[in-house]
Design an enzyme around this catalytic site. Structure first.
Site, short mmCIF file in Angstrom:
data_model
loop_
_atom_site.label_atom_id
_atom_site.label_comp_id
_atom_site.label_asym_id
_atom_site.label_seq_id
_atom_site.Cartn_x
_atom_site.Cartn_y
_atom_site.Cartn_z
N ASP A 96 0.87 -1.17 0.00
CA ASP A 96 0.00 0.00 0.00
C ASP A 96 0.90 1.22 0.00
O ASP A 96 1.67 1.43 0.94
CB ASP A 96 -0.90 -0.01 1.24
N TYR A 190 -5.58 15.87 -7.04
CA TYR A 190 -4.98 14.97 -8.02
C TYR A 190 -4.08 15.75 -8.98
O TYR A 190 -2.95 15.34 -9.27
CB TYR A 190 -6.08 14.25 -8.80
#
Length: 301
Positions: A96, A190
């Site tokens: 992760d 983003y």
């Protein structure tokens, strides 16, 4: 024009022409992939999964990483079937990328499994459907998480991999986005992360050249692509009707374009994209204000 300025202009023109000739002569040869040792992040689905299949078909040895072990197992098994080399090494490691301290483990495992590293493909990303920016605590929390995943983990992985890539005169590819070129309301987090990786890896590329390392850095600008995650995100953000008109690109084709550009050591590649991303990027170079107006009209009216 003064004599000195003429000389400078001529020198710059010569450099530009030489660069264009060199760049246009850069070609992809599938034989360059044979036996290469490749690590791909974000490889359990979408573009990363398709890149794994392309590399496997060309005889590469692979380590794949992502969060979902069951999907990684499936992708690795298919890579084994697609590979023309029965002895090719295909492995995976679950990770992760929010856990930045684990990035070194990913590189260590990959180098140990593959006995070196030739190509690092940084492809993982968190694409969030966020609220507009109000400076809220949620905005700041989202920014911290996304910068860790989309930027800081890229830097850490590349940094840990660099000693091995210097030995092999290897290749780094990082997957960016047209979001870095086309601002869209609600995607500040983003977009910021994509600007960050462009900035960092642009400088790293220059430094690799300055030091004559032989390590290449390829920027892969990806537009709207028909992956499961992207389709779901756009459906939530813009609605199903808007989605129908965007004509997203095929992830298999996009993945192959990235593989070819990486292996050919291209400076930058703009992959196949939905028509609106292409139009808006073009308009943004001519008139950013008009491009903003078109973006709002296309996506939000």
């Amino acid at each position: 024009m003064g004599y000195g300025l003429k000389k400078l202009s001529l020198a710059l023109s010569t450099v530009v022409i030489a660069y264009l000739l060199m760049y246009s002569g850069t070609k992809f040869d599938p034989a360059d992939v044979q036996d290469k040792k490749v690590l791909i992040t974000g490889a359990s689905s979408g573009i990363g999964e398709q890149m794994a299949y392309h590399f496997a078909k060309m005889g590469a040895n692979l380590v794949l990483t992502a969060r979902r072990e069951h999907r990684l197992k499936e992708v690795v098994e298919r890579c084994k079937k697609l590979s023309p080399k029965p002895t090719a090494n295909h492995a995976y490691i679950v990770a992760d990328m929010r856990e930045l301290d684990k990035t070194k483990n990913v590189i260590t495992y990959s180098v140990d499994s593959l006995k070196g590293l030739d190509i690092l493909v940084l492809n993982h990303a968190r694409i969030s459907v966020s609220n507009m920016w109000f400076g809220s605590q949620q905005n700041l929390t989202d920014m911290a998480m996304e910068m860790d995943i989309n930027f800081r983990s890229y830097v850490q992985l590349a940094s840990h991999a660099l000693p091995h890539l210097l030995k092999s005169k290897g290749r780094i590819a990082f997957v960016s986005s047209t979001a870095e070129k086309v601002p869209v309301p609600g995607m500040a987090v983003y977009t910021a992360s994509k600007h960050a990786i462009q900035g960092f890896f642009g400088v790293l590329r220059q430094e690799m050249v300055m030091r004559n390392t032989g390590v290449s850095v390829t920027s892969c600008i990806v537009g709207g692509t028909r992956t499961e995650n992207v389709m779901e995100l756009f459906k939530q953000k813009f609605g199903e009707e808007k989605l129908k008109g965007l004509n997203f690109a095929d992830p298999t084709a996009v993945a192959l374009e990235i593989v070819k550009a990486t292996v050919a050591r291209q400076y930058e590649v703009f992959t196949s994209s939905d028509k609106w991303s292409s139009i808006l990027m073009f308009l943004g170079k001519i008139s950013p204000e008009f491009a903003d107006q078109v973006t709002l009209k296309v996506l939000f009216e």
